[in-house]
Scaffold this motif. Structure first.
Motif, PDB file in Angstrom:
ATOM      1  N   ALA A  89       6.188  10.877   1.056  1.00 38.98           N
ATOM      2  CA  ALA A  89       5.593   9.544   1.120  1.00 38.98           C
ATOM      3  C   ALA A  89       6.579   8.468   0.693  1.00 38.98           C
ATOM      4  CB  ALA A  89       4.353   9.483   0.248  1.00 38.98           C
ATOM      5  N   LYS A  90       6.510   7.358   1.390  1.00 39.53           N
ATOM      6  CA  LYS A  90       7.253   6.150   1.030  1.00 39.53           C
ATOM      7  C   LYS A  90       6.262   4.998   1.045  1.00 39.53           C
ATOM      8  CE  LYS A  90      11.328   5.036   1.655  1.00 39.53           C
ATOM      9  NZ  LYS A  90      12.616   4.548   2.013  1.00 39.53           N
ATOM     10  N   VAL A  91       6.654   3.917   0.404  1.00 45.37           N
ATOM     11  CA  VAL A  91       5.789   2.740   0.306  1.00 45.37           C
ATOM     12  C   VAL A  91       6.547   1.518   0.799  1.00 45.37           C
ATOM     13  CG1 VAL A  91       4.495   1.263  -1.282  1.00 45.37           C
ATOM     14  CG2 VAL A  91       4.596   3.723  -1.674  1.00 45.37           C
ATOM     15  N   CYS A  92       5.839   0.648   1.507  1.00 48.32           N
ATOM     16  CA  CYS A  92       6.392  -0.645   1.899  1.00 48.32           C
ATOM     17  C   CYS A  92       5.251  -1.654   1.881  1.00 48.32           C
ATOM     18  CB  CYS A  92       7.058  -0.572   3.275  1.00 48.32           C
ATOM     19  SG  CYS A  92       5.939  -0.127   4.616  1.00 48.32           S
ATOM     20  N   GLN A  93       5.603  -2.933   1.993  1.00 49.78           N
ATOM     21  CA  GLN A  93       4.592  -3.991   2.013  1.00 49.78           C
ATOM     22  C   GLN A  93       4.850  -4.914   3.190  1.00 49.78           C
ATOM     23  OE1 GLN A  93       3.642  -5.927  -1.814  1.00 49.78           O
ATOM     24  NE2 GLN A  93       4.972  -4.399  -2.775  1.00 49.78           N
ATOM     25  N   ALA A 112      -2.115   5.711   3.810  1.00 56.87           N
ATOM     26  CA  ALA A 112      -3.085   4.915   3.058  1.00 56.87           C
ATOM     27  C   ALA A 112      -2.639   3.454   3.044  1.00 56.87           C
ATOM     28  CB  ALA A 112      -3.201   5.428   1.627  1.00 56.87           C
ATOM     29  N   THR A 113      -3.593   2.573   2.794  1.00 56.49           N
ATOM     30  CA  THR A 113      -3.308   1.141   2.699  1.00 56.49           C
ATOM     31  C   THR A 113      -4.068   0.547   1.521  1.00 56.49           C
ATOM     32  OG1 THR A 113      -5.137   0.620   4.195  1.00 56.49           O
ATOM     33  CG2 THR A 113      -2.934   0.813   5.186  1.00 56.49           C
ATOM     34  N   GLN A 114      -3.533  -0.551   1.007  1.00 55.99           N
ATOM     35  CA  GLN A 114      -4.199  -1.360  -0.010  1.00 55.99           C
ATOM     36  C   GLN A 114      -3.880  -2.809   0.293  1.00 55.99           C
ATOM     37  OE1 GLN A 114      -2.187   0.333  -3.460  1.00 55.99           O
ATOM     38  NE2 GLN A 114      -4.173   1.014  -4.230  1.00 55.99           N
ATOM     39  N   VAL A 115      -4.813  -3.702  -0.005  1.00 52.46           N
ATOM     40  CA  VAL A 115      -4.550  -5.123   0.174  1.00 52.46           C
ATOM     41  C   VAL A 115      -4.310  -5.774  -1.182  1.00 52.46           C
ATOM     42  CG1 VAL A 115      -5.815  -5.274   2.338  1.00 52.46           C
ATOM     43  CG2 VAL A 115      -7.000  -5.783   0.210  1.00 52.46           C
ATOM     44  N   GLY A 116      -3.473  -6.808  -1.169  1.00 57.43           N
ATOM     45  CA  GLY A 116      -3.157  -7.510  -2.400  1.00 57.43           C
ATOM     46  C   GLY A 116      -2.127  -8.590  -2.160  1.00 57.43           C
ATOM     47  N   SER A 117      -1.257  -8.794  -3.154  1.00 63.16           N
ATOM     48  CA  SER A 117      -0.228  -9.826  -3.052  1.00 63.16           C
ATOM     49  C   SER A 117       1.026  -9.355  -3.763  1.00 63.16           C
ATOM     50  CB  SER A 117      -0.715 -11.136  -3.677  1.00 63.16           C
ATOM     51  OG  SER A 117      -0.985 -10.941  -5.054  1.00 63.16           O
ATOM     52  N   THR A 118       2.126  -9.999  -3.400  1.00 64.64           N
ATOM     53  CA  THR A 118       3.395  -9.756  -4.069  1.00 64.64           C
ATOM     54  C   THR A 118       4.107 -11.096  -4.205  1.00 64.64           C
ATOM     55  OG1 THR A 118       5.362  -8.351  -4.134  1.00 64.64           O
ATOM     56  CG2 THR A 118       4.761  -9.249  -1.982  1.00 64.64           C
ATOM     57  N   ILE A 119       5.246 -11.112  -4.804  1.00 62.04           N
ATOM     58  CA  ILE A 119       6.003 -12.344  -5.021  1.00 62.04           C
ATOM     59  C   ILE A 119       6.204 -13.070  -3.694  1.00 62.04           C
ATOM     60  CG2 ILE A 119       8.202 -13.306  -5.796  1.00 62.04           C
ATOM     61  CD1 ILE A 119       8.421 -10.823  -7.636  1.00 62.04           C
ATOM     62  N   GLY A 120       5.685 -14.297  -3.605  1.00 58.65           N
ATOM     63  CA  GLY A 120       5.872 -15.122  -2.426  1.00 58.65           C
ATOM     64  C   GLY A 120       5.007 -14.765  -1.243  1.00 58.65           C
ATOM     65  N   SER A 121       4.156 -13.752  -1.357  1.00 55.22           N
ATOM     66  CA  SER A 121       3.313 -13.314  -0.241  1.00 55.22           C
ATOM     67  C   SER A 121       1.885 -13.059  -0.726  1.00 55.22           C
ATOM     68  CB  SER A 121       3.883 -12.029   0.382  1.00 55.22           C
ATOM     69  OG  SER A 121       5.186 -12.231   0.854  1.00 55.22           O
ATOM     70  N   PRO A 122       1.024 -14.076  -0.659  1.00 59.71           N
ATOM     71  CA  PRO A 122      -0.331 -13.914  -1.183  1.00 59.71           C
ATOM     72  C   PRO A 122      -1.245 -13.031  -0.334  1.00 59.71           C
ATOM     73  CG  PRO A 122      -0.049 -16.119  -0.305  1.00 59.71           C
ATOM     74  CD  PRO A 122       1.288 -15.444  -0.241  1.00 59.71           C
ATOM     75  N   GLN A 123      -0.874 -12.734   0.901  1.00 57.67           N
ATOM     76  CA  GLN A 123      -1.663 -11.856   1.774  1.00 57.67           C
ATOM     77  C   GLN A 123      -0.756 -10.693   2.183  1.00 57.67           C
ATOM     78  OE1 GLN A 123      -4.998 -12.375   3.305  1.00 57.67           O
ATOM     79  NE2 GLN A 123      -5.275 -13.822   1.646  1.00 57.67           N
ATOM     80  N   VAL A 173      -0.268  -6.274   2.651  1.00 54.41           N
ATOM     81  CA  VAL A 173      -0.811  -4.924   2.736  1.00 54.41           C
ATOM     82  C   VAL A 173       0.283  -3.960   2.302  1.00 54.41           C
ATOM     83  CG1 VAL A 173      -1.727  -3.099   4.240  1.00 54.41           C
ATOM     84  CG2 VAL A 173      -2.441  -5.473   4.581  1.00 54.41           C
ATOM     85  N   ARG A 174      -0.049  -3.160   1.298  1.00 57.70           N
ATOM     86  CA  ARG A 174       0.862  -2.113   0.846  1.00 57.70           C
ATOM     87  C   ARG A 174       0.503  -0.859   1.652  1.00 57.70           C
ATOM     88  NH1 ARG A 174       1.469  -0.732  -5.438  1.00 57.70           N
ATOM     89  NH2 ARG A 174      -0.739  -0.316  -5.282  1.00 57.70           N
ATOM     90  N   VAL A 175       1.511  -0.262   2.268  1.00 54.18           N
ATOM     91  CA  VAL A 175       1.305   0.914   3.116  1.00 54.18           C
ATOM     92  C   VAL A 175       2.048   2.094   2.522  1.00 54.18           C
ATOM     93  CG1 VAL A 175       1.717   1.900   5.408  1.00 54.18           C
ATOM     94  CG2 VAL A 175       1.050  -0.499   5.197  1.00 54.18           C
ATOM     95  N   ALA A 190     -11.291   0.602  -6.236  1.00 55.65           N
ATOM     96  CA  ALA A 190     -10.325  -0.174  -7.024  1.00 55.65           C
ATOM     97  C   ALA A 190      -8.892   0.274  -6.767  1.00 55.65           C
ATOM     98  CB  ALA A 190     -10.646  -0.059  -8.514  1.00 55.65           C
ATOM     99  N   LYS A 191      -8.710   1.461  -6.217  1.00 53.67           N
ATOM    100  CA  LYS A 191      -7.372   1.959  -5.892  1.00 53.67           C
ATOM    101  C   LYS A 191      -7.110   1.913  -4.394  1.00 53.67           C
ATOM    102  CE  LYS A 191      -7.104   4.978  -9.868  1.00 53.67           C
ATOM    103  NZ  LYS A 191      -6.897   6.341 -10.356  1.00 53.67           N
ATOM    104  N   GLY A 192      -7.938   1.205  -3.648  1.00 51.26           N
ATOM    105  CA  GLY A 192      -7.744   1.082  -2.209  1.00 51.26           C
ATOM    106  C   GLY A 192      -8.801   1.819  -1.410  1.00 51.26           C
ATOM    107  N   GLY A 193      -9.510   2.753  -2.025  1.00 53.64           N
ATOM    108  CA  GLY A 193     -10.635   3.412  -1.376  1.00 53.64           C
ATOM    109  C   GLY A 193     -10.343   4.781  -0.807  1.00 53.64           C
ATOM    110  N   LYS A 194     -11.335   5.652  -0.936  1.00 53.31           N
ATOM    111  CA  LYS A 194     -11.299   6.986  -0.340  1.00 53.31           C
ATOM    112  C   LYS A 194     -12.658   7.277   0.267  1.00 53.31           C
ATOM    113  CE  LYS A 194      -7.911   9.254  -3.317  1.00 53.31           C
ATOM    114  NZ  LYS A 194      -7.639  10.465  -4.109  1.00 53.31           N
TER     115      LYS A 194
END
Length: 194
Positions: free
Chosen positions: A46-50, A71-82, A84-86, A140-144
């Motif tokens: 597994a690897k992660v990107c946004q 899997a996916t999760q929604v949230g925000s990161t620096i400079g990107s308020p919308q 998706v972490r994949v 709370a962790k993105g859902g299962k």
């Protein structure tokens, strides 16, 4: 599409009047967590990107059925308020391929940028609007669904009309007849043409 009031943590990413844009973009959001790829339990490949997008609801659904997405999760990161972490299988795809297939910009290719997970109500948003919502756990962790983040991710995509009828029929094998019929009818009404 309606606009909802932005949560406080996300508002901190948008520059206040008089504040330089770069100052707001470089600020680590309160509550952000670092997510290191090497620590995805039980998934050695597994690897992660946004990815950044205008609507993370739509983005999470659009990314959910791409080859290799786990899997996916929604949230925000620096400079990107919308955002998706994949979490994806590096043996099947890479961040660049996912970007090319989805049209979304990669804002964190190696999964090390701080990430603030969005509120529970925003995770698997389209799936939560259906009777299948009662099947979701660990939201709370993105859902299962059925102890599978992959399955929840796929069902969310179908709930907004993504995927093929063949894919949907295969995944419906794990649902009750009632839930399967509901999901197929919903998918047909929202179907995205590829």
């Amino acid at each position: 599409f309606f606009r909802r009031k932005m949560p406080f943590k996300l508002r901190t990413l948008i520059p206040k009047s008089g504040q330089k844009k770069s100052e707001a973009r470089d600020k680590i959001p309160e509550g952000a967590e670092h997510f290191f790829v090497a620590h995805v339990p039980g998934a050695p490949h597994a690897k992660v990107c946004q990815f950044e997008m205008d609507s993370y609801f739509e983005g999470e659904a659009a990314l959910g059925l791409l080859e290799g997405v786990l899997a996916t999760q929604v949230g925000s990161t620096i400079g990107s308020p919308q955002t998706v972490r994949v979490i994806y299988d590096r043996n099947s795809t890479c961040a660049k391929q996912l970007s090319e297939q989805s049209g979304y910009e990669v804002v964190d290719e190696d999964g090390t940028r701080p990430f603030v997970i969005a509120p529970d109500a925003d995770q698997k948003y389209y799936l939560q609007q259906t009777p299948l919502a009662k099947l979701i756990t660990q939201i709370a962790k993105g859902g299962k669904v059925g102890d599978s983040a992959l399955y929840a991710t796929r069902l969310n995509a179908y709930s907004n009309g993504f995927g093929s009828e063949e894919q949907l029929q295969q995944d419906c094998a794990y649902l009750s007849e009632e839930h399967c019929k509901f999901l197929i009818d919903l998918w047909k009404g929202k179907q995205h043409k590829e």
